[in-house]
Structures are given as C-alpha cells and as structure tokens.
Design a protein around this motif. Structure first.
Motif, mmCIF file in Angstrom:
data_model
loop_
_atom_site.group_PDB
_atom_site.id
_atom_site.type_symbol
_atom_site.label_atom_id
_atom_site.label_comp_id
_atom_site.label_asym_id
_atom_site.label_seq_id
_atom_site.Cartn_x
_atom_site.Cartn_y
_atom_site.Cartn_z
ATOM 1 N N UNK A 61 51.232 53.223 24.626
ATOM 2 C CA UNK A 61 50.610 53.944 25.736
ATOM 3 C C UNK A 61 49.188 53.445 25.914
ATOM 4 N N UNK A 62 48.709 53.520 27.147
ATOM 5 C CA UNK A 62 47.344 53.141 27.481
ATOM 6 C C UNK A 62 46.472 54.391 27.403
ATOM 7 N N UNK A 63 45.309 54.315 26.749
ATOM 8 C CA UNK A 63 44.422 55.474 26.698
ATOM 9 C C UNK A 63 43.607 55.593 27.979
ATOM 10 N N UNK A 64 43.470 56.806 28.456
ATOM 11 C CA UNK A 64 42.666 57.037 29.647
ATOM 12 C C UNK A 64 41.935 58.357 29.569
ATOM 13 N N UNK A 65 41.034 58.543 30.514
ATOM 14 C CA UNK A 65 40.256 59.778 30.620
ATOM 15 C C UNK A 65 40.207 60.186 32.084
ATOM 16 N N UNK A 66 40.606 61.423 32.352
ATOM 17 C CA UNK A 66 40.560 61.965 33.704
ATOM 18 C C UNK A 66 39.401 62.944 33.786
ATOM 19 N N UNK A 67 38.489 62.676 34.707
ATOM 20 C CA UNK A 67 37.322 63.543 34.905
ATOM 21 C C UNK A 67 37.461 64.199 36.272
ATOM 22 N N UNK A 68 37.225 65.485 36.303
ATOM 23 C CA UNK A 68 37.335 66.259 37.543
ATOM 24 C C UNK A 68 36.003 66.925 37.852
ATOM 25 N N UNK A 69 35.754 67.206 39.117
ATOM 26 C CA UNK A 69 34.556 67.973 39.451
ATOM 27 C C UNK A 69 34.615 69.338 38.767
ATOM 28 N N UNK A 70 33.468 69.899 38.426
ATOM 29 C CA UNK A 70 33.459 71.215 37.786
ATOM 30 C C UNK A 70 34.198 72.255 38.639
ATOM 31 N N UNK A 71 34.984 73.064 37.985
ATOM 32 C CA UNK A 71 35.709 74.175 38.613
ATOM 33 C C UNK A 71 36.721 73.741 39.673
ATOM 34 N N UNK A 72 37.141 72.482 39.643
ATOM 35 C CA UNK A 72 38.145 72.020 40.610
ATOM 36 C C UNK A 72 39.526 72.480 40.165
ATOM 37 N N UNK A 73 40.241 73.168 41.055
ATOM 38 C CA UNK A 73 41.576 73.661 40.709
ATOM 39 C C UNK A 73 42.646 73.185 41.677
ATOM 40 N N UNK A 74 42.267 72.795 42.855
ATOM 41 C CA UNK A 74 43.253 72.394 43.863
ATOM 42 C C UNK A 74 43.546 70.900 43.744
ATOM 43 N N UNK A 75 44.601 70.427 44.385
ATOM 44 C CA UNK A 75 44.883 68.990 44.387
ATOM 45 C C UNK A 75 43.742 68.231 45.084
ATOM 46 N N UNK A 76 43.249 67.209 44.419
ATOM 47 C CA UNK A 76 42.138 66.425 44.959
ATOM 48 C C UNK A 76 42.527 64.954 45.053
ATOM 49 N N UNK A 77 41.808 64.211 45.916
ATOM 50 C CA UNK A 77 41.992 62.763 45.891
ATOM 51 C C UNK A 77 41.585 62.255 44.509
ATOM 52 N N UNK A 78 42.227 61.190 44.067
ATOM 53 C CA UNK A 78 41.970 60.684 42.720
ATOM 54 C C UNK A 78 41.716 59.187 42.769
ATOM 55 N N UNK A 79 40.643 58.773 42.110
ATOM 56 C CA UNK A 79 40.275 57.373 42.017
ATOM 57 C C UNK A 79 40.724 56.826 40.666
ATOM 58 N N UNK A 80 41.516 55.766 40.696
ATOM 59 C CA UNK A 80 41.850 55.032 39.484
ATOM 60 C C UNK A 80 40.748 54.006 39.298
ATOM 61 N N UNK A 81 39.991 54.145 38.215
ATOM 62 C CA UNK A 81 38.847 53.296 37.930
ATOM 63 C C UNK A 81 39.311 52.172 37.009
ATOM 64 N N UNK A 82 39.281 50.957 37.516
ATOM 65 C CA UNK A 82 39.768 49.804 36.769
ATOM 66 C C UNK A 82 38.593 48.904 36.405
ATOM 67 N N UNK A 83 38.300 48.826 35.102
ATOM 68 C CA UNK A 83 37.186 48.007 34.639
ATOM 69 C C UNK A 83 37.606 46.547 34.501
ATOM 70 N N UNK A 84 36.647 45.678 34.215
ATOM 71 C CA UNK A 84 36.911 44.252 34.108
ATOM 72 C C UNK A 84 37.525 43.854 32.779
ATOM 73 N N UNK A 85 37.579 42.576 32.548
ATOM 74 C CA UNK A 85 38.363 42.039 31.442
ATOM 75 C C UNK A 85 37.851 42.392 30.059
ATOM 76 N N UNK A 86 36.566 42.339 29.822
ATOM 77 C CA UNK A 86 36.082 42.504 28.452
ATOM 78 C C UNK A 86 35.239 43.764 28.261
ATOM 79 N N UNK A 87 35.316 44.669 29.177
ATOM 80 C CA UNK A 87 34.491 45.865 29.111
ATOM 81 C C UNK A 87 35.272 47.062 28.584
ATOM 82 N N UNK A 88 34.570 48.033 27.999
ATOM 83 C CA UNK A 88 35.245 49.255 27.564
ATOM 84 C C UNK A 88 35.640 50.111 28.752
#
Length: 182
Positions: A61-88
């Motif tokens: 499995x790939x490790x990831x972290x999902x961050x949401x705006x504070x107190x967000x409960x409804x369905x929101x648009x979501x950005x998949x953040x893709x970093x470069x080759x050698x970065x954390x």
C-alpha cells in the motif's frame, strides 16, 4: 482554486513546520526511518490534523495523508497532491496542499512508487505508467462520503508535472489537473 483564502489560511500554511517535514530528504540512509517517523507524527499533530490513508497498490500500500479544512463535514472537492521524484510526501504541501485546504478543498498527499518511503522502506521503484499509480488513489477517494466524486483534481510539480498528463490520458474520473514540471 479561488483567489481569496479563508481566515484559516495562515494557520494552515504554517502549521506543518516544513523544516521538520523536509528533513527526511537530507538524512543519510541509516537515519531515514527515524526521520520518516518524525515526519509522520508531525502530520498527525498538525492543525488541521492529517488523516493517515492507506492506498492499496499491487501487493502493498502507498502511504498518504488527507487534510481537510477545519470542521468540514460535507463532501468537498479534493486535490490529489503529487510530489516529484525524489521528494518526501510533504514537499508539495506548501505550494499545492496548504493553499487548497485554505480554499475549502481536501488535499491528499502520498508517496508513490520510487518516492521516499516506497523506495527506501519497501524497495518499490518508479514506474513510467503513472496512471497505474493515480488510479488506486482515485479508487480510495471515490467511496469516501467526505469527497465530492465529481470534483477530484490532480496536481503535480517537478517530475510529477510530467506524470500528471500521462495519468490523465488514462484516468478519466479526474475533473481537472495542474501539471508544473518546473
């Protein structure tokens, strides 16, 4: 993503202590596990906190972290953040993830094949067919009730700026994308 950040923007932009998050890149191999552990605990203690996400990928499995705006409960648009080759996983947080969360998006950052934990801890190398990486990420997001499935965005910087267009050619569930190969 909009021009006016929410009042939470300054807090979200600086809460992740980038100096701590970026240390894994500069540590020699023996220190990488310790740096990775510190980075994970920093994500968990950030404001707003990051939810660890496990993305099924092949026999691991790939490790990831999902961050949401504070107190967000409804369905929101979501950005998949893709970093470069050698970065954390955190490297694209400041230019992509934090501004998205400040504007009411959820943001999912992850280590893909050949990136940080996937390479160092699991020995999983890069692959050129990045759609086979992005598709499992989208698969994890779609069933979530807090994600608007019609508003998933993919953004990539550095090497990921080259991977994003390829992924879009095959992964049609993404509504919009940003590719910045710098």
């Amino acid at each position: 993503m909009g021009d006016t950040p929410t009042p939470a923007a300054p807090q979200a932009l600086f809460a992740f202590r980038p100096v701590v998050l970026f240390t894994a890149v500069f540590f020699p191999w023996p220190s990488w596990p310790a740096a990775s552990s510190r980075r994970s605990s920093t994500w968990a203690s950030a404001a707003p906190p990051a939810e660890p996400v496990s993305i099924p990928y092949k026999d691991t499995s790939l490790p990831g972290y999902l961050v949401s705006p504070p107190d967000a409960t409804r369905p929101l648009p979501t950005l998949i953040v893709n970093n470069g080759s050698d970065d954390p996983v955190s490297s694209a947080w400041t230019p992509l993830g934090a501004p998205a969360v400040a504007r009411g998006f959820r943001a999912l950052s992850f280590d893909g094949p050949g990136q940080q934990s996937m390479l160092f801890a699991h020995g999983v190398p890069f692959r050129p067919d990045w759609e086979n990486v992005v598709t499992p990420v989208v698969d994890v997001l779609l069933p979530r009730p807090d994600v608007d499935p019609r508003r998933i965005v993919l953004a990539g910087i550095s090497q990921a700026g080259y991977w994003v267009p390829r992924a879009l050619a095959f992964e049609h569930r993404i509504a919009a994308a940003v590719a910045d190969p710098e």
